[in-house]
Design a protein around this motif. Structure first.
Motif, PDB file in Angstrom:
ATOM      1  N   LYS A 262      28.689  46.381  24.097  1.00  0.00           N
ATOM      2  CA  LYS A 262      29.021  47.726  23.632  1.00  0.00           C
ATOM      3  C   LYS A 262      29.783  48.519  24.686  1.00  0.00           C
ATOM      4  O   LYS A 262      30.662  49.315  24.369  1.00  0.00           O
ATOM      5  CB  LYS A 262      27.742  48.466  23.244  1.00  0.00           C
ATOM      6  CG  LYS A 262      27.024  47.878  22.035  1.00  0.00           C
ATOM      7  CD  LYS A 262      25.750  48.639  21.724  1.00  0.00           C
ATOM      8  CE  LYS A 262      25.019  48.045  20.537  1.00  0.00           C
ATOM      9  NZ  LYS A 262      23.749  48.753  20.248  1.00  0.00           N
ATOM     10  N   ALA A 263      29.424  48.314  25.963  1.00  0.00           N
ATOM     11  CA  ALA A 263      30.056  49.083  27.046  1.00  0.00           C
ATOM     12  C   ALA A 263      31.018  48.229  27.854  1.00  0.00           C
ATOM     13  O   ALA A 263      31.278  48.508  29.025  1.00  0.00           O
ATOM     14  CB  ALA A 263      28.966  49.648  27.963  1.00  0.00           C
ATOM     15  N   ILE A 264      31.579  47.175  27.246  1.00  0.00           N
ATOM     16  CA  ILE A 264      32.430  46.258  27.987  1.00  0.00           C
ATOM     17  C   ILE A 264      33.684  46.958  28.509  1.00  0.00           C
ATOM     18  O   ILE A 264      34.248  47.836  27.854  1.00  0.00           O
ATOM     19  CB  ILE A 264      32.804  45.047  27.099  1.00  0.00           C
ATOM     20  CG1 ILE A 264      33.450  43.954  27.937  1.00  0.00           C
ATOM     21  CG2 ILE A 264      33.723  45.471  25.966  1.00  0.00           C
ATOM     22  CD1 ILE A 264      33.646  42.657  27.181  1.00  0.00           C
ATOM     23  N   SER A 265      34.079  46.587  29.710  1.00  0.00           N
ATOM     24  CA  SER A 265      35.276  47.178  30.323  1.00  0.00           C
ATOM     25  C   SER A 265      35.994  46.104  31.129  1.00  0.00           C
ATOM     26  O   SER A 265      35.375  45.164  31.633  1.00  0.00           O
ATOM     27  CB  SER A 265      34.902  48.354  31.232  1.00  0.00           C
ATOM     28  OG  SER A 265      34.106  47.909  32.313  1.00  0.00           O
ATOM     29  N   PHE A 266      37.306  46.246  31.260  1.00  0.00           N
ATOM     30  CA  PHE A 266      38.128  45.322  32.033  1.00  0.00           C
ATOM     31  C   PHE A 266      38.839  46.098  33.137  1.00  0.00           C
ATOM     32  O   PHE A 266      39.495  47.106  32.868  1.00  0.00           O
ATOM     33  CB  PHE A 266      39.154  44.632  31.128  1.00  0.00           C
ATOM     34  CG  PHE A 266      38.535  43.788  30.047  1.00  0.00           C
ATOM     35  CD1 PHE A 266      38.254  42.457  30.272  1.00  0.00           C
ATOM     36  CD2 PHE A 266      38.233  44.331  28.810  1.00  0.00           C
ATOM     37  CE1 PHE A 266      37.680  41.674  29.281  1.00  0.00           C
ATOM     38  CE2 PHE A 266      37.663  43.562  27.811  1.00  0.00           C
ATOM     39  CZ  PHE A 266      37.387  42.238  28.049  1.00  0.00           C
ATOM     40  N   GLN A 267      38.699  45.620  34.356  1.00  0.00           N
ATOM     41  CA  GLN A 267      39.326  46.271  35.495  1.00  0.00           C
ATOM     42  C   GLN A 267      40.147  45.241  36.264  1.00  0.00           C
ATOM     43  O   GLN A 267      39.643  44.162  36.596  1.00  0.00           O
ATOM     44  CB  GLN A 267      38.266  46.889  36.417  1.00  0.00           C
ATOM     45  CG  GLN A 267      38.843  47.642  37.602  1.00  0.00           C
ATOM     46  CD  GLN A 267      37.750  48.275  38.450  1.00  0.00           C
ATOM     47  OE1 GLN A 267      36.571  48.072  38.207  1.00  0.00           O
ATOM     48  NE2 GLN A 267      38.143  49.045  39.453  1.00  0.00           N
ATOM     49  N   ARG A 268      41.409  45.579  36.564  1.00  0.00           N
ATOM     50  CA  ARG A 268      42.252  44.640  37.287  1.00  0.00           C
ATOM     51  C   ARG A 268      41.642  44.331  38.646  1.00  0.00           C
ATOM     52  O   ARG A 268      41.248  45.232  39.392  1.00  0.00           O
ATOM     53  CB  ARG A 268      43.649  45.205  37.478  1.00  0.00           C
ATOM     54  CG  ARG A 268      44.544  45.119  36.253  1.00  0.00           C
ATOM     55  CD  ARG A 268      44.805  43.683  35.804  1.00  0.00           C
ATOM     56  NE  ARG A 268      45.327  42.851  36.846  1.00  0.00           N
ATOM     57  CZ  ARG A 268      46.614  42.676  37.117  1.00  0.00           C
ATOM     58  NH1 ARG A 268      47.521  43.309  36.387  1.00  0.00           N
ATOM     59  NH2 ARG A 268      47.013  41.883  38.072  1.00  0.00           N
ATOM     60  N   ALA A 269      41.528  43.055  38.961  1.00  0.00           N
ATOM     61  CA  ALA A 269      41.039  42.633  40.278  1.00  0.00           C
ATOM     62  C   ALA A 269      42.093  42.959  41.327  1.00  0.00           C
ATOM     63  O   ALA A 269      43.302  42.894  41.063  1.00  0.00           O
ATOM     64  CB  ALA A 269      40.745  41.142  40.263  1.00  0.00           C
ATOM     65  N   GLN A 270      41.634  43.328  42.514  1.00  0.00           N
ATOM     66  CA  GLN A 270      42.526  43.730  43.600  1.00  0.00           C
ATOM     67  C   GLN A 270      42.535  42.675  44.700  1.00  0.00           C
ATOM     68  O   GLN A 270      41.585  41.922  44.886  1.00  0.00           O
ATOM     69  CB  GLN A 270      42.079  45.074  44.186  1.00  0.00           C
ATOM     70  CG  GLN A 270      42.062  46.220  43.189  1.00  0.00           C
ATOM     71  CD  GLN A 270      43.449  46.692  42.826  1.00  0.00           C
ATOM     72  OE1 GLN A 270      44.229  47.086  43.684  1.00  0.00           O
ATOM     73  NE2 GLN A 270      43.770  46.639  41.535  1.00  0.00           N
ATOM     74  N   THR A 271      43.624  42.632  45.456  1.00  0.00           N
ATOM     75  CA  THR A 271      43.742  41.734  46.591  1.00  0.00           C
ATOM     76  C   THR A 271      44.374  42.483  47.751  1.00  0.00           C
ATOM     77  O   THR A 271      45.058  43.501  47.553  1.00  0.00           O
ATOM     78  CB  THR A 271      44.588  40.490  46.234  1.00  0.00           C
ATOM     79  OG1 THR A 271      44.576  39.580  47.325  1.00  0.00           O
ATOM     80  CG2 THR A 271      46.026  40.882  45.906  1.00  0.00           C
ATOM     81  N   GLY A 272      44.122  41.981  48.951  1.00  0.00           N
ATOM     82  CA  GLY A 272      44.675  42.624  50.152  1.00  0.00           C
ATOM     83  C   GLY A 272      43.655  43.490  50.859  1.00  0.00           C
ATOM     84  O   GLY A 272      42.804  44.122  50.224  1.00  0.00           O
ATOM     85  N   TRP A 273      43.725  43.510  52.216  1.00  0.00           N
ATOM     86  CA  TRP A 273      42.787  44.290  53.021  1.00  0.00           C
ATOM     87  C   TRP A 273      43.261  45.709  53.246  1.00  0.00           C
ATOM     88  O   TRP A 273      42.501  46.656  53.181  1.00  0.00           O
ATOM     89  CB  TRP A 273      42.564  43.613  54.370  1.00  0.00           C
ATOM     90  CG  TRP A 273      41.816  42.309  54.257  1.00  0.00           C
ATOM     91  CD1 TRP A 273      42.336  41.050  54.223  1.00  0.00           C
ATOM     92  CD2 TRP A 273      40.402  42.169  54.123  1.00  0.00           C
ATOM     93  NE1 TRP A 273      41.348  40.119  54.086  1.00  0.00           N
ATOM     94  CE2 TRP A 273      40.137  40.773  54.022  1.00  0.00           C
ATOM     95  CE3 TRP A 273      39.336  43.057  54.085  1.00  0.00           C
ATOM     96  CZ2 TRP A 273      38.853  40.267  53.897  1.00  0.00           C
ATOM     97  CZ3 TRP A 273      38.072  42.549  53.951  1.00  0.00           C
ATOM     98  CH2 TRP A 273      37.823  41.175  53.857  1.00  0.00           C
ATOM     99  N   VAL A 274      44.539  45.873  53.510  1.00  0.00           N
ATOM    100  CA  VAL A 274      45.091  47.199  53.828  1.00  0.00           C
ATOM    101  C   VAL A 274      45.837  47.749  52.622  1.00  0.00           C
ATOM    102  O   VAL A 274      45.539  48.827  52.121  1.00  0.00           O
ATOM    103  CB  VAL A 274      46.009  47.145  55.056  1.00  0.00           C
ATOM    104  CG1 VAL A 274      46.588  48.531  55.340  1.00  0.00           C
ATOM    105  CG2 VAL A 274      45.259  46.610  56.273  1.00  0.00           C
ATOM    106  N   PHE A 275      46.823  46.995  52.194  1.00  0.00           N
ATOM    107  CA  PHE A 275      47.610  47.427  51.043  1.00  0.00           C
ATOM    108  C   PHE A 275      47.074  46.700  49.801  1.00  0.00           C
ATOM    109  O   PHE A 275      47.324  45.521  49.603  1.00  0.00           O
ATOM    110  CB  PHE A 275      49.092  47.119  51.259  1.00  0.00           C
ATOM    111  CG  PHE A 275      49.666  47.807  52.464  1.00  0.00           C
ATOM    112  CD1 PHE A 275      49.978  49.154  52.420  1.00  0.00           C
ATOM    113  CD2 PHE A 275      49.867  47.101  53.642  1.00  0.00           C
ATOM    114  CE1 PHE A 275      50.504  49.793  53.541  1.00  0.00           C
ATOM    115  CE2 PHE A 275      50.386  47.736  54.763  1.00  0.00           C
ATOM    116  CZ  PHE A 275      50.700  49.086  54.709  1.00  0.00           C
ATOM    117  N   ARG A 276      46.302  47.426  49.023  1.00  0.00           N
ATOM    118  CA  ARG A 276      45.670  46.834  47.841  1.00  0.00           C
ATOM    119  C   ARG A 276      46.662  46.762  46.686  1.00  0.00           C
ATOM    120  O   ARG A 276      47.442  47.692  46.450  1.00  0.00           O
ATOM    121  CB  ARG A 276      44.461  47.667  47.407  1.00  0.00           C
ATOM    122  CG  ARG A 276      43.443  47.912  48.507  1.00  0.00           C
ATOM    123  CD  ARG A 276      42.630  46.674  48.770  1.00  0.00           C
ATOM    124  NE  ARG A 276      41.682  46.408  47.686  1.00  0.00           N
ATOM    125  CZ  ARG A 276      40.980  45.284  47.589  1.00  0.00           C
ATOM    126  NH1 ARG A 276      41.157  44.307  48.466  1.00  0.00           N
ATOM    127  NH2 ARG A 276      40.120  45.129  46.594  1.00  0.00           N
TER     128      ARG A 276
END
Length: 473
Positions: A262-276
């Motif tokens: 019911k509360a499903i959500s999709f969030q883009r995964a991030q990469t990088g330590w400084v510049f995400r």
């Protein structure tokens, strides 16, 4: 269709009468209470079952919809089982009453029969449930074969990796690369993992073959390429298999588990330590965008009011052994059948009390429930690619055919979610409360018509039939 024997002014699914003096006063809540007499006319089949009037039930089955659910989500079969009205149960089953339908509390009639504890009733409902499942599959078969025919021929390769957060368990979990070949209405899958459930799995050099042009009872077959034997996946179980399954049901928890989205959500995964930045990587030869999936939870409820102290002890020992990574074979004597347990006392609840209770919160009618509820939040990750050359709905057609393999059934349930745009080329999903599977679609190759020889989808001449090679299929 509803019963023809209704009354004027019943007003749909929830006829009510009004009490209180809240008219014209927005600050006063209007109290709405169902009228038992009106409701007995709105649900005459339910009412007759409640009263144990078998003659009236028999007459009403000519005009009433046996699938109809009342204000609490119960069918007439639910009530007959919970109240121990065995004659009504068998009459309703003979007229096709659905066994899979769940009430507002999430229980189907078979679950209520296990709680009540009458072996004959449990057996009748289990047999009818399997019959209705076969009928549903047969109704969908022409549509499925048409979809397969329209889908081009191909070779598809996917890899399974299982892991667990439980110490030592990950070390013994299997991995597998499945190779799927499709030609016309024929599918072949080569695998080393035929089944995975409850810490049990079967390994070997196996091939699953589906021939859509053959009769249903011979269209599915599993080959053991090492032993050179085959087993047809039967459409019907033997009487002994039914009785053994009843033994298991009567000695185990009744479980209602569902994945809530019911509360499903999709969030883009991030990469990088400084510049995400958004994570995009190649999966095989396909570029894919990665997403974290939140808002998924596994809701589980277990009923055990029908179990003895000995049952509870044995089940706990089995669960403890599984948590340590060991599997204990069932030591039950197949010749000793479970007896019916003492039925609960007759329900003191009247029709008026039942039907006027708040929707979904009716007074319990059967054996007093002993319920354990758990809720666990689950995390999943998916990589979606716009480059993959097969549509997701076409994958579902293929997965429906190989659903006898339980881990593929889990995959099918997952990809039916409303995923982001593209094809899920890599997925990490929970398949058991403590185990997660990573599935990677590594390769896809379109094939020309008649690329595969017909013998590729046939049982080799030197293979012998062994109907007991895969007892869970």
């Amino acid at each position: 269709m509803p019963c023809e024997s209704g009354s004027e002014g019943e007003g749909g699914a929830g006829p009510t009468s009004e009490s209180g003096s809240g008219r014209g006063d927005p600050d006063t809540e209007l109290l709405v209470v169902p009228d038992p007499v009106v409701m007995s006319k709105r649900y005459p089949l339910h009412y007759s079952v409640f009263q144990g009037d078998i003659k009236r039930v028999s007459a009403l089955l000519r005009t009433c919809d046996v699938t109809e659910q009342d204000v609490h989500g119960n069918t007439a079969l639910h009530l007959a089982v919970m109240l121990g009205k065995k004659e009504c149960v068998h009459l309703l089953l003979a007229h096709g009453a659905p066994v899979r339908v769940k009430n507002a509390a999430g229980w189907n009639p078979l679950a209520e029969a296990i709680s009540y504890g009458d072996r004959q009733t449990i057996t009748s409902l289990l047999r009818k449930l399997k019959q209705q499942s076969r009928q549903t599959l047969e109704e969908k078969r022409p549509e499925l074969l048409q979809a397969l025919q329209e889908l081009g021929d191909f070779y598809l390769e996917l890899k399974w990796d299982f892991h667990s957060w439980v110490p030592l368990v990950s070390r013994i979990l299997p991995s597998d690369t499945c190779r799927i070949y499709k030609s016309g209405v024929c599918i072949r899958m080569d695998t080393t993992l035929v089944d995975f459930s409850d810490m049990r799995w079967q390994r070997g050099d196996l091939s699953f073959i589906f021939n859509g042009h053959l009769r249903p009872n011979v269209s599915l077959v599993v080959l053991d390429n090492e032993l050179k034997v085959f087993q047809r996946i039967r459409c019907e179980e033997t009487e002994m298999e039914i009785e053994e399954e009843v033994d298991i049901l009567m000695s185990s928890d009744v479980v209602a588990a569902q994945m809530s989205t019911k509360a499903i959500s999709f969030q883009r995964a991030q990469t990088g330590w400084v510049f995400r930045e958004d994570k995009t990587e190649s999966v095989g030869t396909f570029s894919a965008d990665y997403y974290h999936i939140g808002g998924i939870s596994l809701e589980s409820r277990k009923r055990r009011e029908h179990l003895s102290a000995e049952d509870l002890k044995k089940n706990k020992e089995l669960l403890d052994s599984l948590s340590r990574g060991f599997f204990v074979e069932n030591s039950c004597d197949p010749c000793v059948r479970r007896e019916s347990i003492q039925p609960p006392p007759p329900s003191p609840v009247s029709w008026d009390e039942y039907v006027t209770a708040p929707s979904g919160r009716w007074p319990h009618l059967g054996r007093p429930m002993v319920v354990k509820e758990t809720r666990k939040s689950l995390k999943a990750t998916v990589a979606m690619s716009e480059e993959f050359p097969i549509r997701l709905d076409r994958l579902l057609d293929v997965l429906e055919i190989i659903a006898p393999f339980k881990h593929f059934l889990k995959l099918r349930e997952f990809v039916q979610l409303k995923l982001p745009s593209g094809f899920p080329v890599k997925i990490e999903i929970p398949v058991l409360p403590t185990i997660t599977a990573k599935i990677t679609f590594q390769d896809f190759q379109a094939r020309d018509t008649q690329f595969y020889p017909q013998s590729f989808f046939q049982i080799p001449n030197n293979f012998k039939e062994d109907p007991n090679r895969f007892p869970d299929l």
